[in-house]
Enzyme design. Structure first.
Site, PDB file in Angstrom:
ATOM      1  N   MET A  46       0.890  -1.071  -0.118  1.00  0.00           N
ATOM      2  CA  MET A  46      -0.088  -0.056   0.054  1.00  0.00           C
ATOM      3  C   MET A  46       1.108   1.303  -0.093  1.00  0.00           C
ATOM      4  O   MET A  46       1.762   1.213  -0.801  1.00  0.00           O
ATOM      5  CB  MET A  46      -0.839   0.191   1.116  1.00  0.00           C
ATOM      6  CG  MET A  46      -1.990  -1.471   1.193  1.00  0.00           C
ATOM      7  SD  MET A  46      -2.683  -1.916  -0.254  1.00  0.00           S
ATOM      8  CE  MET A  46      -4.184  -0.885  -0.180  1.00  0.00           C
ATOM      9  N   SER A  47       0.833   2.357   0.881  1.00  0.00           N
ATOM     10  CA  SER A  47       1.559   3.430   0.775  1.00  0.00           C
ATOM     11  C   SER A  47       2.908   3.398   1.389  1.00  0.00           C
ATOM     12  O   SER A  47       3.703   4.282   1.365  1.00  0.00           O
ATOM     13  CB  SER A  47       0.796   4.493   1.561  1.00  0.00           C
ATOM     14  OG  SER A  47      -0.595   4.914   0.904  1.00  0.00           O
ATOM     15  N   VAL A  48       3.382   2.445   2.006  1.00  0.00           N
ATOM     16  CA  VAL A  48       4.723   2.135   2.061  1.00  0.00           C
ATOM     17  C   VAL A  48       5.698   2.502   0.844  1.00  0.00           C
ATOM     18  O   VAL A  48       6.634   2.968   0.564  1.00  0.00           O
ATOM     19  CB  VAL A  48       5.133   0.785   2.402  1.00  0.00           C
ATOM     20  CG1 VAL A  48       6.650   0.468   2.381  1.00  0.00           C
ATOM     21  CG2 VAL A  48       4.826   0.773   4.065  1.00  0.00           C
ATOM     22  N   LYS A  50       4.996   4.768  -1.203  1.00  0.00           N
ATOM     23  CA  LYS A  50       5.435   6.082  -1.427  1.00  0.00           C
ATOM     24  C   LYS A  50       6.883   6.360  -0.852  1.00  0.00           C
ATOM     25  O   LYS A  50       7.416   7.125  -1.583  1.00  0.00           O
ATOM     26  CB  LYS A  50       4.544   7.046  -0.681  1.00  0.00           C
ATOM     27  CG  LYS A  50       3.061   7.087  -1.141  1.00  0.00           C
ATOM     28  CD  LYS A  50       2.029   8.003   0.022  1.00  0.00           C
ATOM     29  CE  LYS A  50       0.776   8.255  -0.445  1.00  0.00           C
ATOM     30  NZ  LYS A  50      -0.151   7.023  -0.818  1.00  0.00           N
ATOM     31  N   TYR A 153      -2.132  14.669   3.509  1.00  0.00           N
ATOM     32  CA  TYR A 153      -1.940  13.516   3.002  1.00  0.00           C
ATOM     33  C   TYR A 153      -2.651  13.177   1.807  1.00  0.00           C
ATOM     34  O   TYR A 153      -3.858  12.775   2.069  1.00  0.00           O
ATOM     35  CB  TYR A 153      -2.051  12.185   3.970  1.00  0.00           C
ATOM     36  CG  TYR A 153      -1.441  11.142   3.726  1.00  0.00           C
ATOM     37  CD1 TYR A 153      -0.192  10.674   3.524  1.00  0.00           C
ATOM     38  CD2 TYR A 153      -2.408   9.965   3.255  1.00  0.00           C
ATOM     39  CE1 TYR A 153       0.239   9.497   3.199  1.00  0.00           C
ATOM     40  CE2 TYR A 153      -2.058   8.636   2.704  1.00  0.00           C
ATOM     41  CZ  TYR A 153      -0.572   8.453   2.780  1.00  0.00           C
ATOM     42  OH  TYR A 153      -0.227   7.392   2.265  1.00  0.00           O
TER      43      TYR A 153
END
Length: 330
Positions: A46-48, A50, A153
């Site tokens: 997921m947003s890891v 980013k 965010y």
């Protein structure tokens, strides 16, 4: 955070952990898998994701291929008429752009669901006439408020940053990650990007890796960009991230589980006594780097609640308790 005493093992159970790996001074001291996850199987970060995009951008900055002060349109002129038309690269990196876009996972009308439809993570409903690719979604973004004033965010920033990285490097995001990081850290398994309908990687949430390889990346960060005796990420990139951003710009976002924190180049910086910083993704994905305790925690999970406010009150105190125990143990 209700005052109940809890063991580390109980924390893992209560937060729907799929797998966790703990490194101390580079040694794997704890590794557990639950449910379907196995050491050789990938799990979506997921947003890891980013934080990988941020590090790639940082590498390109040190190589002089990206100027953080430059307008976004220097790299992606297609965004001229969008909200990003007057934004600078560093505002995208630190998510201080002023956008109409909203990211509320529980609201199907929130813009994040439009992004999910565009990037292929959510189905296209009947009679839908919105964007069906990441690029089309980004060029349609509208501005709200001023750029540079406050952190908010919003995943679209990272997808713009990924677009800048592609343009600046002349590579796809997957080739860039493979060349600069994945092959360099001696990853055990391939990583995979989720792509949209025309093959564009989701730079904001689409990377899947094995747990051990996620931990390797965390250890590279803890070692100021060095791994396997080689400088893979310039130390200046890691130091810039670990120093953090402006806590005053972060404060209005209202993250009650992260008091005094900041956001810097796609990483969450705690500013706690250990100087810990994190890569974070919905449903409990994370890399936790604690420089003082020389500890890295990589974690994959399937928490039913998307937002990490459901995880933080249990996981963050457990990580700090473990860090203190490692320091005390010498």
């Amino acid at each position: 955070m209700d005052g109940r005493p809890m063991t580390f093992a109980k924390m893992l159970e209560e937060t729907y952990t799929d797998g966790i790996a703990v490194l101390h001074r580079g040694k794997l001291i704890y590794e557990r898998y639950f449910g379907a996850l196995k050491p050789h199987k990938p799990h979506i970060g997921m947003s890891v994701t980013k934080s990988f995009t941020g590090v790639l951008a940082g590498i390109l900055v040190t190589e002089g291929k990206i100027d953080p002060q430059a307008p976004v349109t220097d790299y992606v002129p297609e965004l001229k008429a969008s909200a990003f038309g007057d934004a600078r690269v560093h505002e995208v990196m630190d998510m201080t752009t002023g956008l109409e876009y909203t990211e509320v996972y529980t609201d199907r009308n929130s813009h994040v669901w439009g992004l999910r439809r565009a990037n292929g993570m959510a189905p296209i409903p009947p009679n839908y006439d919105g964007p069906t690719t990441i690029f089309d979604f980004l060029v349609a973004q509208k501005k709200q408020g001023e750029h540079g004033k406050a952190f908010a965010y919003k995943t679209v920033n990272t997808d713009v940053l990924a677009w800048i990285c592609r343009r600046a490097s002349g590579l796809t995001l997957s080739d860039l990650l493979s060349e600069r990081i994945w092959t360099q850290i001696g990853a055990e398994e391939d990583a995979h990007y989720h792509v949209d309908r025309i093959g564009t990687e989701s730079g904001g949430g689409g990377l899947s890796t094995t747990l051990r390889d996620l931990a390797r990346f965390g250890e590279t960060m803890r070692n100021h960009g060095r791994f396997n005796g080689r400088q893979i990420v310039p130390s200046s990139v890691v130091e810039d991230i670990s120093r953090g951003g402006d806590p005053e710009k972060f404060k209005p976002a209202g993250y009650t589980t992260l008091p005094g924190a900041s956001y810097r180049n796609q990483w969450w910086v705690t500013h706690n006594p250990h100087g810990a910083y994190m890569a974070r993704g919905v449903h409990g994905q994370g890399i936790y780097v604690d420089p003082k305790a020389e500890m890295v925690i990589a974690r994959y999970a399937s928490h039913p609640v998307a937002g990490n406010a459901a995880n933080d009150p249990v996981t963050l105190p457990a990580y700090m308790a473990l860090a203190k125990a490692l320091i005390a143990g010498g």
